[in-house]
Design an enzyme around this catalytic site. Sequence first.
Site, PDB file in Angstrom:
ATOM      1  N   GLU A  82      34.893 -37.525   0.767  1.00  0.00           N
ATOM      2  CA  GLU A  82      36.009 -37.891   1.646  1.00  0.00           C
ATOM      3  C   GLU A  82      35.498 -39.014   2.538  1.00  0.00           C
ATOM      4  O   GLU A  82      34.609 -38.804   3.370  1.00  0.00           O
ATOM      5  CB  GLU A  82      36.441 -36.672   2.478  1.00  0.00           C
ATOM      6  CG  GLU A  82      37.720 -36.911   3.231  1.00  0.00           C
ATOM      7  CD  GLU A  82      38.174 -35.709   4.037  1.00  0.00           C
ATOM      8  OE1 GLU A  82      37.334 -34.866   4.406  1.00  0.00           O
ATOM      9  OE2 GLU A  82      39.379 -35.624   4.311  1.00  0.00           O
ATOM     10  N   LYS A 117      41.591 -23.971  20.216  1.00  0.00           N
ATOM     11  CA  LYS A 117      40.244 -24.521  20.397  1.00  0.00           C
ATOM     12  C   LYS A 117      40.250 -25.938  19.826  1.00  0.00           C
ATOM     13  O   LYS A 117      40.152 -26.127  18.617  1.00  0.00           O
ATOM     14  CB  LYS A 117      39.195 -23.667  19.697  1.00  0.00           C
ATOM     15  CG  LYS A 117      37.792 -24.028  20.184  1.00  0.00           C
ATOM     16  CD  LYS A 117      36.750 -24.062  19.115  1.00  0.00           C
ATOM     17  CE  LYS A 117      36.790 -25.241  18.214  1.00  0.00           C
ATOM     18  NZ  LYS A 117      36.580 -26.556  18.816  1.00  0.00           N
ATOM     19  N   CYS A 128      43.272 -36.963   6.843  1.00  0.00           N
ATOM     20  CA  CYS A 128      43.021 -36.126   5.658  1.00  0.00           C
ATOM     21  C   CYS A 128      43.840 -36.623   4.474  1.00  0.00           C
ATOM     22  O   CYS A 128      43.458 -36.428   3.327  1.00  0.00           O
ATOM     23  CB  CYS A 128      43.367 -34.677   5.962  1.00  0.00           C
ATOM     24  SG  CYS A 128      45.020 -34.491   6.617  1.00  0.00           S
ATOM     25  N   GLU A 153      44.015 -25.954   6.499  1.00  0.00           N
ATOM     26  CA  GLU A 153      44.354 -27.356   6.175  1.00  0.00           C
ATOM     27  C   GLU A 153      43.026 -28.101   6.133  1.00  0.00           C
ATOM     28  O   GLU A 153      42.451 -28.398   7.182  1.00  0.00           O
ATOM     29  CB  GLU A 153      45.280 -27.952   7.244  1.00  0.00           C
ATOM     30  CG  GLU A 153      46.641 -27.277   7.361  1.00  0.00           C
ATOM     31  CD  GLU A 153      47.582 -27.609   6.214  1.00  0.00           C
ATOM     32  OE1 GLU A 153      47.270 -28.499   5.399  1.00  0.00           O
ATOM     33  OE2 GLU A 153      48.638 -26.956   6.131  1.00  0.00           O
TER      34      GLU A 153
HETATM   35  P1  NAD Z   1      35.316 -30.229  11.352  1.00  0.00           P
HETATM   36  O1  NAD Z   1      35.480 -29.228  10.270  1.00  0.00           O
HETATM   37  O2  NAD Z   1      33.955 -30.691  11.693  1.00  0.00           O
HETATM   38  O3  NAD Z   1      35.914 -29.625  12.726  1.00  0.00           O
HETATM   39  C1  NAD Z   1      37.205 -29.103  12.797  1.00  0.00           C
HETATM   40  C2  NAD Z   1      37.235 -28.070  13.911  1.00  0.00           C
HETATM   41  O4  NAD Z   1      36.338 -27.018  13.600  1.00  0.00           O
HETATM   42  C3  NAD Z   1      36.804 -28.607  15.272  1.00  0.00           C
HETATM   43  O5  NAD Z   1      37.583 -27.979  16.254  1.00  0.00           O
HETATM   44  C4  NAD Z   1      35.364 -28.163  15.359  1.00  0.00           C
HETATM   45  O6  NAD Z   1      34.925 -27.993  16.692  1.00  0.00           O
HETATM   46  C5  NAD Z   1      35.427 -26.827  14.652  1.00  0.00           C
HETATM   47  N1  NAD Z   1      34.150 -26.388  14.091  1.00  0.00           N
HETATM   48  C6  NAD Z   1      33.117 -27.166  13.676  1.00  0.00           C
HETATM   49  N2  NAD Z   1      32.113 -26.378  13.228  1.00  0.00           N
HETATM   50  C7  NAD Z   1      32.534 -25.097  13.356  1.00  0.00           C
HETATM   51  C8  NAD Z   1      31.953 -23.847  13.047  1.00  0.00           C
HETATM   52  N3  NAD Z   1      30.725 -23.739  12.535  1.00  0.00           N
HETATM   53  N4  NAD Z   1      32.667 -22.731  13.305  1.00  0.00           N
HETATM   54  C9  NAD Z   1      33.889 -22.821  13.832  1.00  0.00           C
HETATM   55  N5  NAD Z   1      34.507 -23.978  14.138  1.00  0.00           N
HETATM   56  C10 NAD Z   1      33.829 -25.108  13.902  1.00  0.00           C
HETATM   57  O7  NAD Z   1      36.287 -31.422  11.012  1.00  0.00           O
HETATM   58  P2  NAD Z   1      36.559 -32.748  11.853  1.00  0.00           P
HETATM   59  O8  NAD Z   1      35.432 -33.675  11.654  1.00  0.00           O
HETATM   60  O9  NAD Z   1      36.952 -32.420  13.258  1.00  0.00           O
HETATM   61  O10 NAD Z   1      37.884 -33.301  11.128  1.00  0.00           O
HETATM   62  C11 NAD Z   1      37.832 -34.004   9.958  1.00  0.00           C
HETATM   63  C12 NAD Z   1      38.169 -33.099   8.793  1.00  0.00           C
HETATM   64  O11 NAD Z   1      39.414 -32.472   9.007  1.00  0.00           O
HETATM   65  C13 NAD Z   1      38.336 -33.887   7.508  1.00  0.00           C
HETATM   66  O12 NAD Z   1      37.720 -33.187   6.447  1.00  0.00           O
HETATM   67  C14 NAD Z   1      39.842 -33.939   7.322  1.00  0.00           C
HETATM   68  O13 NAD Z   1      40.252 -34.111   6.003  1.00  0.00           O
HETATM   69  C15 NAD Z   1      40.241 -32.610   7.868  1.00  0.00           C
HETATM   70  N6  NAD Z   1      41.670 -32.632   8.237  1.00  0.00           N
HETATM   71  C16 NAD Z   1      42.550 -31.962   7.438  1.00  0.00           C
HETATM   72  C17 NAD Z   1      43.903 -32.000   7.742  1.00  0.00           C
HETATM   73  C18 NAD Z   1      44.903 -31.294   6.870  1.00  0.00           C
HETATM   74  O14 NAD Z   1      46.017 -31.103   7.325  1.00  0.00           O
HETATM   75  N7  NAD Z   1      44.560 -30.879   5.656  1.00  0.00           N
HETATM   76  C19 NAD Z   1      44.351 -32.717   8.855  1.00  0.00           C
HETATM   77  C20 NAD Z   1      43.424 -33.388   9.641  1.00  0.00           C
HETATM   78  C21 NAD Z   1      42.073 -33.334   9.323  1.00  0.00           C
END
Ligand code: NAD
Length: 476
Positions: A381, A175, A285, A251
Amino acid sequence: MSIEGLVPHRELWIGGEWHSTTKATPVMNPSTGEVLADVASCSAAEMLDAVAAASHALPAWGRTSARERAEVLRKGYELMMDRADDIATVMCLEMGKTPAEARAEVAYAAEFFRWLSELAAHEGGEFRTSPSGRILTTKRPVGVCLLVTPWNFPAAMATRKIGPALAAGCTVILKPAAETPLTALLLADLLHQAGVPRGVVNVVPTDDPGTVVAAALSDPRVRKLSFTGSTSVGRLLLKQAAEHVTRTSMELGGNAPFLVLADADVDDAIEGALLAKMRNGGQACTAANRFLVNRSLADEFTDKLRTRLSALRIGAADQSDTELGPMVSDRAVTSIKRMVSGAESHGASAERMDSGPDVGYFHPATALTHVAPDSPILQQEIFAPAAPIVVVDDDEHAVALANDTDAGLAAYVYGSLPTALGVAERLEVGMVGINRGLVSDPAAPFGGVKHSGLGREGGHEGIAEYQEISYVSATW
Ligand code: NAD
């Protein structure tokens, strides 16, 4: 650059077929603020169709030889490299990645398939003896895996999960984030061409992730969730995964400190700072979130960083000379504007550089000086091209501030190797870059501690997240 022809299918990929939906979601081009394409949006019922397809494909895929799975992954690597320019273009258009960074991401992402193809063929069980008997262990695929990925690395976050899952014999439902589904759909096409059997990889974009992911996690056939995204959503999904005691890898968000010790080479530190802070426009991240600079080097470091930030060419992501592209969305621009003005109201001075084109979602590279150690921006962040600089008295002070956060993903330390190694050991993070501004490597175990996550991706550890150890005690 145009998206036409690059991603021929905008439907859901379920059971090895394209499925159109009644609902479509617009994907924006952040460089222009215009609609790039309309993409199918998965419902809860369609997610359950994907779970059924992955479940149906599981027994046969789980029984294939490790060699067969390795060959498919190797082919996936080759096809990604053959289509590197196309994949890079899609990421420039839907995410706003600069051309150089998009090509670097394709190489990084494809490398997960190559690395896992090499590991897959060497995975085996064990025969051991214990003080009282014999122990046989084998590794089994966990089962159907739900993979949820963010928008900031649309290709690499997908391959970092698909690679080990397929190598272990699992089937998957990916997804992708609603902002960047086109890269994921292109990957689905390439993996099909690479020989991945129908139903083994399913790709389901949606604009209703809460409902659709919850539907999958309430189905007991889903045995594993691998999530990359924000800590707040990760926390929510951990609760949902508890219902069926579904295995999880998380992650999550970071808040990386970048320590410049008294014996650092300032010019080296500046090169590292630009990479750690400005890669992907700060939307990583692992991005340096706080610069903790020894007082003896603070003026020189600050002057040099400001000079380099002011020289960055900001512009549309698809222009070949762009060094700083747009933010991913209007919402992201609003968020960073608020954080910078919040820091100013706590006494920081903000120097905003070139603000970029009038259309699209741009935010200038920004240097923040006179940042108080208790300024709220240091606990958030940032995920944007803003660099707060905090002056520290000594290594003790730097380590104390570095660890003063719930996050624990990455850190960077610049200084002489013996001093930097000693400091690195005291940092509460999963990964440390010493005298370098980049830690990501498919052969290394990537992951965080504290609120930054659970488990590791990549390295020899990544595949274990998709395996169950089965132990047989035998008498003979
Ligand atoms: P996000 O948490 O908003 O979304 C991530 C994923 O979760 C997307 O696919 C989104 O559609 C889905 N999602 C959102 N709300 C949801 C819910 N209620 N239920 C289920 N799924 C849901 O994050 P983002 O804005 O897409 O990405 C940025 C974040 O990701 C930052 O906090 C960054 O640090 C983190 N990140 C971490 C790593 C790592 O390896 N640790 C790598 C890349 C990004």
